[in-house]
Design a protein around this motif. Structure first.
Motif, mmCIF file in Angstrom:
data_model
loop_
_atom_site.group_PDB
_atom_site.id
_atom_site.type_symbol
_atom_site.label_atom_id
_atom_site.label_comp_id
_atom_site.label_asym_id
_atom_site.label_seq_id
_atom_site.Cartn_x
_atom_site.Cartn_y
_atom_site.Cartn_z
ATOM 1 N N LEU A 64 18.290 -37.969 -43.926
ATOM 2 C CA LEU A 64 17.992 -39.182 -43.176
ATOM 3 C C LEU A 64 18.887 -40.325 -43.627
ATOM 4 C CD1 LEU A 64 16.125 -41.005 -41.378
ATOM 5 C CD2 LEU A 64 14.618 -41.193 -43.365
ATOM 6 N N THR A 65 19.651 -40.903 -42.707
ATOM 7 C CA THR A 65 20.375 -42.150 -42.978
ATOM 8 C C THR A 65 19.797 -43.196 -42.027
ATOM 9 O OG1 THR A 65 22.151 -41.718 -41.366
ATOM 10 C CG2 THR A 65 22.469 -40.886 -43.590
ATOM 11 N N GLU A 66 19.061 -44.152 -42.569
ATOM 12 C CA GLU A 66 18.358 -45.109 -41.721
ATOM 13 C C GLU A 66 17.869 -46.265 -42.575
ATOM 14 O OE1 GLU A 66 15.756 -46.598 -38.489
ATOM 15 O OE2 GLU A 66 15.427 -46.406 -40.626
ATOM 16 N N GLY A 67 17.674 -47.436 -41.935
ATOM 17 C CA GLY A 67 17.198 -48.593 -42.679
ATOM 18 C C GLY A 67 15.792 -48.404 -43.209
ATOM 19 N N ASN A 68 14.836 -48.170 -42.320
ATOM 20 C CA ASN A 68 13.458 -47.902 -42.736
ATOM 21 C C ASN A 68 12.744 -47.221 -41.576
ATOM 22 O OD1 ASN A 68 10.962 -47.737 -43.866
ATOM 23 N ND2 ASN A 68 10.740 -49.906 -44.328
ATOM 24 N N LEU A 69 12.751 -45.913 -41.579
ATOM 25 C CA LEU A 69 12.237 -45.119 -40.467
ATOM 26 C C LEU A 69 10.789 -45.448 -40.154
ATOM 27 C CD1 LEU A 69 13.370 -42.721 -38.672
ATOM 28 C CD2 LEU A 69 11.995 -41.237 -40.129
ATOM 29 N N ALA A 70 9.994 -45.724 -41.172
ATOM 30 C CA ALA A 70 8.568 -46.000 -40.960
ATOM 31 C C ALA A 70 8.364 -47.235 -40.088
ATOM 32 C CB ALA A 70 7.869 -46.176 -42.304
ATOM 33 N N GLU A 71 9.278 -48.190 -40.146
ATOM 34 C CA GLU A 71 9.175 -49.395 -39.313
ATOM 35 C C GLU A 71 9.842 -49.212 -37.960
ATOM 36 O OE1 GLU A 71 10.668 -52.876 -41.168
ATOM 37 O OE2 GLU A 71 9.174 -52.901 -42.763
ATOM 38 N N THR A 72 11.034 -48.605 -37.958
ATOM 39 C CA THR A 72 11.831 -48.579 -36.735
ATOM 40 C C THR A 72 11.481 -47.432 -35.798
ATOM 41 O OG1 THR A 72 13.564 -47.319 -37.867
ATOM 42 C CG2 THR A 72 13.771 -49.721 -37.871
ATOM 43 N N HIS A 73 11.073 -46.283 -36.347
ATOM 44 C CA HIS A 73 10.762 -45.116 -35.523
ATOM 45 C C HIS A 73 9.511 -44.423 -36.064
ATOM 46 C CE1 HIS A 73 15.069 -45.804 -34.870
ATOM 47 N NE2 HIS A 73 14.914 -45.228 -33.693
ATOM 48 N N PRO A 74 8.348 -45.047 -35.926
ATOM 49 C CA PRO A 74 7.146 -44.480 -36.541
ATOM 50 C C PRO A 74 6.801 -43.079 -36.040
ATOM 51 C CG PRO A 74 6.615 -46.338 -35.092
ATOM 52 C CD PRO A 74 8.085 -46.352 -35.279
ATOM 53 N N ARG A 75 7.132 -42.773 -34.779
ATOM 54 C CA ARG A 75 6.827 -41.422 -34.275
ATOM 55 C C ARG A 75 7.688 -40.382 -34.988
ATOM 56 N NH1 ARG A 75 5.998 -37.162 -33.707
ATOM 57 N NH2 ARG A 75 5.436 -35.866 -31.932
ATOM 58 N N ALA A 76 8.960 -40.669 -35.197
ATOM 59 C CA ALA A 76 9.815 -39.746 -35.950
ATOM 60 C C ALA A 76 9.390 -39.697 -37.411
ATOM 61 C CB ALA A 76 11.276 -40.174 -35.836
ATOM 62 N N ALA A 77 8.993 -40.836 -37.977
ATOM 63 C CA ALA A 77 8.537 -40.863 -39.374
ATOM 64 C C ALA A 77 7.309 -39.985 -39.554
ATOM 65 C CB ALA A 77 8.230 -42.303 -39.795
ATOM 66 N N SER A 78 6.434 -39.958 -38.541
ATOM 67 C CA SER A 78 5.246 -39.109 -38.616
ATOM 68 C C SER A 78 5.637 -37.640 -38.722
ATOM 69 C CB SER A 78 4.370 -39.341 -37.375
ATOM 70 O OG SER A 78 3.249 -38.504 -37.385
ATOM 71 N N SER A 79 6.659 -37.226 -37.969
ATOM 72 C CA SER A 79 7.129 -35.839 -38.044
ATOM 73 C C SER A 79 7.721 -35.540 -39.417
ATOM 74 C CB SER A 79 8.171 -35.579 -36.955
ATOM 75 O OG SER A 79 7.591 -35.646 -35.670
ATOM 76 N N VAL A 80 8.458 -36.497 -39.971
ATOM 77 C CA VAL A 80 9.030 -36.320 -41.304
ATOM 78 C C VAL A 80 7.927 -36.175 -42.342
ATOM 79 C CG1 VAL A 80 10.402 -37.421 -43.120
ATOM 80 C CG2 VAL A 80 11.183 -37.523 -40.746
#
Length: 530
Positions: A64-80
């Motif tokens: 994962l290269t991203e600023g903060n997945l939990a804030e920006t893409h919570p649906r993808a963060a849930s899968s992670v």
């Protein structure tokens, strides 16, 4: 706009190219995501392979290269998170210890806008360990291997490379970065090369997903509302695609590429804006508003009274997403249908109807009785959408995935990252970076949500004049406490701004949130990192 439907974006492109005979068509988020998309395309071809969100949840390794997945893409963060709970190795690459990085098996520190240096080290480690996938050798493999022979990585990098290469299922998630355009494109290409060399672009359940920050970015790209692409995201100079669109529209199309969103705002004398608010999205920030105020004639189609709509010479009210029919395409390539929940108020009409009528006024007419008629025409202009109406009916409420196309042979050219260390000097030992995480605070779709606006409103109450973030070690050395003013100077200019002290930034790095980029615009100039 990524806030408009596919049908509205498609007709906006038809109005521009067939009606007004110009390729000056773009949307505000494209300058941010374009280097990422072009870098992935360089390796994978036009139809970059993507992984679905449910595949991520069953991955053994996630990079994962991203600023903060939990804030920006919570649906993808849930899968992670679901994958991590099952024992997956999460590897994060970034310049700060985010919520996801704290959950990671390994966090690989990177310089803002230059994550490609870490990815190149991972590539070199895979080749040095002899773990490359030998069943499918990409074009350019030998040249890439020679180019990476001198690249050395840490033990952590070697461990991460081994996890990725040995995994049966791996997910590669990457977002746009804040670096120079050419460097961001190279970094994205390096990311795709790592997935290709380890064989994960051809394995079931493995793949790559570009993390685009707004709802219909992929749809806007697919509809061709960018200055050098046609519907289907085909290059403007592709003869077969041009002929297909010309035959469909019955008009010869202009051939010269148009201007990018930021250049367009600063140089045109007439502008049509469809469901977009450039100052809140484009990197140039409020300078976009100053530029638009100088435009002779500004037409805005929107459901919301945005700052751009307030300065329009002609305002055409259109239906919101809850008041119109149509489709949007999410980042994994799933086309989803919108249905009318309530009628638009007052004089507002559906956007596709207004744009269809404008096309008629500019001799680029076509007859549509519904948004479904527009979608059927989109299927002729962009082959990936062919038969989409029928497929969505068969697949139910969840929408239908775009058709998979035969992918060209993977290409991995030797592209070494140049590094950003040369930007610093004895006189200027700090890097200032604009955080690439998108700011939702100005978006009208969340303006009535207390939860989504909570952070945005809190920051403006505490820091009405914005702030820059600094690591604690640097703040202690400079005897700066939180909230104290600091004067920043660069080759571009200077600005005085409060400091917010953080514990997760390495020494020598300052970060300005995207929402406060205007506060240091004199220091950054047109750069994302200086």
């Amino acid at each position: 706009s990524s806030r408009a439907t596919n049908e509205e974006n498609y007709l906006a492109g038809r109005l521009a190219r067939a009606g007004l005979q110009t390729n000056n068509v773009d949307f505000s988020y494209y300058p941010i995501c374009r280097p990422l998309l072009e870098g992935l395309e360089e390796v994978c071809g036009k139809h970059a392979p993507s992984i679905r969100l449910h595949d991520i949840a069953s991955s053994q390794v996630i990079l994962l290269t991203e600023g903060n997945l939990a804030e920006t893409h919570p649906r993808a963060a849930s899968s992670v998170l679901r994958a991590v709970e099952k024992g997956a190795h999460l590897i994060t690459v970034g310049y700060r210890k985010t919520q996801m990085a704290r959950l990671a098996s390994l966090h690989l520190q990177a310089t803002p806008g230059n994550e490609g240096e870490v990815i190149s080290a991972l590539l070199a480690a895979v080749l040095d360990l002899g773990l490359q996938d030998r069943t499918s050798v990409p074009i350019g493999y030998d040249a890439l291997r020679r180019d990476l022979e001198t690249v050395k990585g840490t033990e952590e990098v070697r461990q991460a490379a081994e996890w990725i290469a040995r995994a049966e299922r791996a997910a590669f998630l990457t977002a746009p970065s804040c670096g120079p355009v050419d460097q961001s494109r190279k970094d994205a290409a390096a990311f795709a090369k790592l997935a290709a060399i380890t064989g994960h672009l051809d394995k079931p359940g493995s793949g790559l997903l570009s993390l685009l920050a707004r709802s219909n970015v992929r749809g806007a790209c697919d509809m061709g509302v960018v200055p050098d692409r046609l519907p289907g995201y085909d290059p403007l100079d592709d003869a077969r695609s041009r002929q297909r669109v010309q035959d469909l529209w019955g008009k010869k199309l202009p051939s010269a590429p148009g201007l990018s969103a930021e250049s367009l705002l600063q140089s045109v004398s007439g502008l049509i804006v469809v469901a977009d608010d450039p100052p809140s999205v484009v990197p140039m920030g409020q300078r976009a508003m100053a530029a638009m105020e100088r435009i002779e004639f500004l037409v805005v189609l929107d459901a919301f009274l945005t700052p751009t709509a307030r300065i329009a010479h002609a305002l055409l009210p259109i239906a919101s997403l809850a008041e119109t029919e149509g489709t949007v395409t999410n980042m994994e390539g799933r086309v989803q249908r919108l249905r009318v929940a309530t009628n638009p108020p007052g004089d507002a009409r559906t956007g596709w109807q207004v744009l269809a009528e404008l096309c008629g006024r500019f001799n680029a007419a076509a007859s549509y009785s519904s948004a479904s008629d527009v979608l059927r025409e989109i299927g002729q202009a962009a082959p990936g959408y062919a038969g989409m109406e029928q497929r969505m009916s068969e697949d139910g409420w969840g929408g239908a995935l775009l058709k998979d196309f035969d992918r060209a042979k993977l290409v991995v050219q030797p592209t070494r990252t140049t590094g950003l260390a040369a930007l610093t000097s004895v006189e200027r030992p700090y890097l200032l970076a604009r955080d690439a995480a998108f700011d939702w605070g100005h978006d009208p779709l969340v303006s009535f949500s207390p939860t989504l606006r909570r952070d945005y409103q809190s920051e403006r109450k505490l820091f009405p004049n914005g702030f820059v973030e600094m690591g604690k070690a640097d703040a202690d050395a400079l005897k700066l406490s939180g909230g104290r003013q600091a004067r920043l100077t660069s080759v571009h200019g200077e600005a005085t701004v409060p400091v917010l002290v953080r514990t997760d930034l390495k020494p020598g790095l300052l970060v300005v949130p995207y929402a406060f980029r205007d506060r240091v615009s004199n220091v950054l100039g047109t750069d994302g990192v200086t």
